[in-house]
Design an enzyme around this catalytic site. Structure first.
Site, PDB file in Angstrom:
ATOM      1  N   CYS A 121       0.780  -1.241   0.000  1.00  9.93           N
ATOM      2  CA  CYS A 121       0.000   0.000   0.000  1.00  9.93           C
ATOM      3  C   CYS A 121       0.814   1.294   0.000  1.00  9.93           C
ATOM      4  O   CYS A 121       0.459   2.234  -0.737  1.00  9.93           O
ATOM      5  CB  CYS A 121      -1.018   0.000   1.140  1.00  9.93           C
ATOM      6  SG  CYS A 121      -0.577  -0.947   2.580  1.00  9.93           S
TER       7      CYS A 121
ATOM      8  N   ARG B 236       6.865 -11.382   5.163  1.00 10.85           N
ATOM      9  CA  ARG B 236       6.502 -11.128   6.558  1.00 10.85           C
ATOM     10  C   ARG B 236       7.066 -12.243   7.430  1.00 10.85           C
ATOM     11  O   ARG B 236       7.005 -13.410   7.053  1.00 10.85           O
ATOM     12  CB  ARG B 236       4.980 -11.064   6.721  1.00 10.85           C
ATOM     13  CG  ARG B 236       4.332  -9.966   5.897  1.00 10.85           C
ATOM     14  CD  ARG B 236       2.821  -9.970   6.052  1.00 10.85           C
ATOM     15  NE  ARG B 236       2.196  -9.043   5.128  1.00 10.85           N
ATOM     16  CZ  ARG B 236       0.877  -8.911   4.974  1.00 10.85           C
ATOM     17  NH1 ARG B 236       0.052  -9.668   5.692  1.00 10.85           N
ATOM     18  NH2 ARG B 236       0.381  -8.047   4.109  1.00 10.85           N
TER      19      ARG B 236
ATOM     20  N   GLN C 164       0.506 -11.130  -2.934  1.00 11.93           N
ATOM     21  CA  GLN C 164      -0.870 -10.670  -2.692  1.00 11.93           C
ATOM     22  C   GLN C 164      -1.517 -10.243  -4.003  1.00 11.93           C
ATOM     23  O   GLN C 164      -0.879  -9.592  -4.829  1.00 11.93           O
ATOM     24  CB  GLN C 164      -0.875  -9.474  -1.741  1.00 11.93           C
ATOM     25  CG  GLN C 164      -0.643  -9.810  -0.293  1.00 11.93           C
ATOM     26  CD  GLN C 164      -0.840  -8.588   0.571  1.00 11.93           C
ATOM     27  OE1 GLN C 164      -0.246  -7.532   0.340  1.00 11.93           O
ATOM     28  NE2 GLN C 164      -1.683  -8.705   1.580  1.00 11.93           N
TER      29      GLN C 164
ATOM     30  N   ASP D 289      -3.327  -7.751  -4.721  1.00 11.51           N
ATOM     31  CA  ASP D 289      -3.620  -6.519  -4.007  1.00 11.51           C
ATOM     32  C   ASP D 289      -4.267  -5.487  -4.924  1.00 11.51           C
ATOM     33  O   ASP D 289      -3.975  -5.447  -6.119  1.00 11.51           O
ATOM     34  CB  ASP D 289      -2.297  -5.947  -3.501  1.00 11.51           C
ATOM     35  CG  ASP D 289      -2.410  -5.349  -2.117  1.00 11.51           C
ATOM     36  OD1 ASP D 289      -3.536  -5.261  -1.616  1.00 11.51           O
ATOM     37  OD2 ASP D 289      -1.372  -4.984  -1.551  1.00 11.51           O
TER      38      ASP D 289
ATOM     39  N   HIS E 286      -5.896  -1.174  -4.591  1.00  8.63           N
ATOM     40  CA  HIS E 286      -6.319  -0.025  -3.783  1.00  8.63           C
ATOM     41  C   HIS E 286      -7.231   0.846  -4.633  1.00  8.63           C
ATOM     42  O   HIS E 286      -6.957   1.085  -5.804  1.00  8.63           O
ATOM     43  CB  HIS E 286      -5.107   0.764  -3.297  1.00  8.63           C
ATOM     44  CG  HIS E 286      -4.265  -0.021  -2.341  1.00  8.63           C
ATOM     45  ND1 HIS E 286      -3.208  -0.800  -2.756  1.00  8.63           N
ATOM     46  CD2 HIS E 286      -4.362  -0.186  -0.994  1.00  8.63           C
ATOM     47  CE1 HIS E 286      -2.672  -1.396  -1.698  1.00  8.63           C
ATOM     48  NE2 HIS E 286      -3.357  -1.044  -0.628  1.00  8.63           N
TER      49      HIS E 286
ATOM     50  N   LYS F   2     -14.353  -3.105   7.777  1.00 13.25           N
ATOM     51  CA  LYS F   2     -14.032  -3.987   6.664  1.00 13.25           C
ATOM     52  C   LYS F   2     -15.079  -5.078   6.508  1.00 13.25           C
ATOM     53  O   LYS F   2     -15.857  -5.354   7.427  1.00 13.25           O
ATOM     54  CB  LYS F   2     -12.666  -4.657   6.869  1.00 13.25           C
ATOM     55  CG  LYS F   2     -12.634  -5.672   8.006  1.00 13.25           C
ATOM     56  CD  LYS F   2     -11.324  -6.447   8.014  1.00 13.25           C
ATOM     57  CE  LYS F   2     -11.289  -7.475   9.145  1.00 13.25           C
ATOM     58  NZ  LYS F   2     -10.099  -8.352   9.080  1.00 13.25           N
TER      59      LYS F   2
ATOM     60  N   HIS G 165      -8.430  -0.751   0.786  1.00 16.03           N
ATOM     61  CA  HIS G 165      -7.547  -1.880   0.449  1.00 16.03           C
ATOM     62  C   HIS G 165      -8.447  -3.039   0.037  1.00 16.03           C
ATOM     63  O   HIS G 165      -9.467  -3.292   0.685  1.00 16.03           O
ATOM     64  CB  HIS G 165      -6.724  -2.331   1.669  1.00 16.03           C
ATOM     65  CG  HIS G 165      -5.919  -1.264   2.308  1.00 16.03           C
ATOM     66  ND1 HIS G 165      -4.593  -1.057   2.023  1.00 16.03           N
ATOM     67  CD2 HIS G 165      -6.244  -0.344   3.248  1.00 16.03           C
ATOM     68  CE1 HIS G 165      -4.143  -0.060   2.750  1.00 16.03           C
ATOM     69  NE2 HIS G 165      -5.120   0.389   3.511  1.00 16.03           N
TER      70      HIS G 165
END
Length: 575
Positions: free
Chosen positions: A273, A302, A320, A322, A324, A404, A450
């Site tokens: 992000c 991670r 991911q 991902d 946005h 979320k 996200h």
């Protein structure tokens, strides 16, 4: 049986198990015995090393206790009484747990038979209300989950209201073992991990890479069709980026150590992000450009403890899916509805039809304007209602930076997996001071969402393997067709067919081993290939192929062109 009743029964079964352990090894020290999603466990400290044979003996004593209908008796005691009771029994872990109970909270003990435990409850009235029990395994566990503390022995078990329910569950567990993605991955050569490379770091083999490429190609095409643009961002970033984002303050333990580049500390990225935000900030933005829908298949790293790493389900390096979304307040509800529609489309394409939403709302401590929180929550609720998705609400369960929705899917065994996340963020837009110029010519702070659909490619692939037990639908299968020439004489014909199939982007292999045809068929079945084409004298003369499908078995000879049109349609329709 309601979930709460089942949990109560399983918690009671944990106490019965502890009582049985105490009867066999009186000097045992006890920690805790909670229920879990599938059963219960209890942690013990004892000199004796527990074995599977011990579990059978413990289980035998437990069944006798169930038959005796022993009452669960609760009594409240003073903190001093509890300390004295457990000190006399040298139950040091219980004394430590006693310190966790707030001063204004009652201290309660539960007794069943000769076993007394520090416990809030509730419990069943008597042991006869526990229908059927089964002890499953022994594992090691650290006291309070801290590896600096003593290692304890943990016994896992389960309980159901009837023997029939227990047997059904055990059968499902056996099926789950057969579908274990690590086992199937070895059989099909999909992926591997290696201590020499590092735990939790995945190597994708050619067959796995074929499937991954198919998923990524589909994913990218679907995103372009739904108005997204693709980004590619670096794997590392300066520490100042992670200071601004807050990761170094709140997530440092999950990040890999910094490296020095030209005198500046850099960190491997745990998330994408901040990079997407910097792309947004690369120039001034107008409200006419919004919404920005930016997606990336970004690999992140991670730190996870070695004990929780599990195949593809829990890794240290993963990609991911991902995205946005940055938009105006007026656009947010329509954007959320579109994300939810898109999510449902993606999941149904991959063969998942049972999908449930979980909405987490504003916690007591939160950043951002309460009015924005309310608008965000209402937009999430409106989206799930409009799409007819079943939704549970977790009041106050949201992150401090925004509400979320999580989507959970059910696989072929009825197991629920958390996958899609649609997460509002009121924190990063403030931290990075992002804005757009509105129709009034003034700066305004946009909304930021996200969004991950599959979660990560690694974990999703693990779920997919187990859902299909490796028998992927034709459009996803790493090898869609294998040609089996009966003898060397027909290899040239097999090669010509293979070339035509590959020209149409159909993933095709040829078995050129000198084995009898039966051996070739068995080998291909083990690889779970959707279509086998046997070619011999008749097929060569007629320009045909003898089709054996994974779904229907032997189907007989058909003209090759007819088969080609059939598989092309199947792939197109399924994808």
């Amino acid at each position: 049986m309601p979930d709460s009743d089942l949990s109560t029964m399983r918690h009671s079964a944990a106490h019965i198990m502890a009582a049985a352990v105490q009867s066999l090894w009186p000097d045992t020290k006890f920690d805790i015995g909670p229920c879990t999603d599938d059963g219960f466990y209890y942690d013990f400290d004892m000199e004796h090393r527990l074995s599977n044979e011990d579990l059978k003996e413990i289980e035998k004593i437990m069944r006798k206790m169930l038959g005796r209908k022993l009452p669960f008796e609760r009594r409240e005691v003073s903190r001093q009484e509890a300390q004295q009771f457990f000190a006399e029994k040298k139950q040091t872990f219980k004394l430590s747990r006693l310190e966790d109970i707030p001063e204004n909270e009652a201290v309660s003990l539960y007794q069943c038979g000769d076993f007394t435990d520090l416990c809030r409850g509730p419990h069943v009235e008597h042991s006869g209300q526990i229908g059927a029990v089964k002890l499953l395994s022994v594992a090691g566990s650290y006291f309070r989950g801290d590896e600096k503390n003593p290692m304890l022995q943990r016994i896992y078990g389960t309980a159901f209201s009837s023997k029939e329910e227990l047997q059904a569950w055990l059968t499902a567990i056996e099926e789950a073992k057969k579908r274990d993605h690590r086992r199937i991955a070895t059989e099909m050569e999909l992926f591997s991990t290696h201590e020499e490379i590092g735990p939790g770091l995945v190597c994708w083999h050619p067959n796995g890479a074929r499937i991954r490429n198919t998923i990524e190609t589909f994913w990218k095409a679907a995103h372009y069709a739904h108005g997204y643009e693709m980004l590619y961002t670096p794997h590392v970033g300066r520490s100042t980026l992670w200071e601004t984002s807050g990761h170094l303050d709140f997530y440092r333990e999950g990040m890999y150590s910094s490296m020095d580049i030209d005198g500046d500390p850099y960190y491997v990225k745990p998330m994408n992000c901040p990079f997407h935000i910097m792309v947004y900030k690369s120039r001034p933005r107008s409200y006419r450009e919004l919404p920005c829908r930016w997606a990336e298949l970004g690999t992140v790293y991670r730190y996870e403890k070695a004990g929780v790493l599990h195949g593809l389900m829990r890794v240290r390096g993963f990609t991911q899916d991902d995205a946005h979304i940055i938009c105006t307040p007026e656009q947010i509800e329509a954007e959320i509805r579109e994300v939810l529609r898109f999510s449902m489309y993606i999941w149904k394409c991959f063969g998942f039809k049972e999908i449930k939403a979980y909405l987490a709302t504003r916690p007591a401590k939160a950043v951002g304007d309460p009015a924005r929180w309310e608008q965000a929550i209402q937009s999430l609720l409106s989206a799930v209602n409009a799409e007819g998705v079943q939704c549970d609400v977790d009041e106050g369960g949201g992150a401090f930076y925004g509400p979320k929705i999580d989507l959970k899917i059910k696989d072929a065994l009825g197991r629920e997996w958390q996958t899609t996340t649609i997460q509002f963020d009121f924190n990063l837009p403030e931290r990075f001071d992002i804005s757009y110029i509105g129709s009034d010519g003034q700066k305004h702070q946009p909304y930021m969402v996200h969004r991950a659909l599959l979660g990560s490619l690694e974990r999703f692939f693990g779920i997919l393997i187990e859902h299909y037990a490796g028998a992927f639908p034709t459009w996803l299968a790493p090898e869609q067709v294998r040609i089996l020439p009966i003898s060397e004489k027909f290899e040239e014909y097999a090669s010509k067919i293979a070339i035509q199939l590959r020209e149409q982007q159909i993933r095709t292999g040829i078995d050129l081993e000198a084995d009898p045809i039966g051996g070739k068929i068995r080998r291909a079945r083990g690889q779970r290939i959707p279509y086998l084409l046997v070619v011999g004298e008749k097929e060569l003369e007629n320009g045909s192929v003898a089709v054996r499908s994974r779904a229907n078995g032997e189907e007989g000879a058909v003209p090759f062109q007819e088969f080609l049109e059939r598989i092309q349609k199947e792939i197109t329709d399924m994808a």
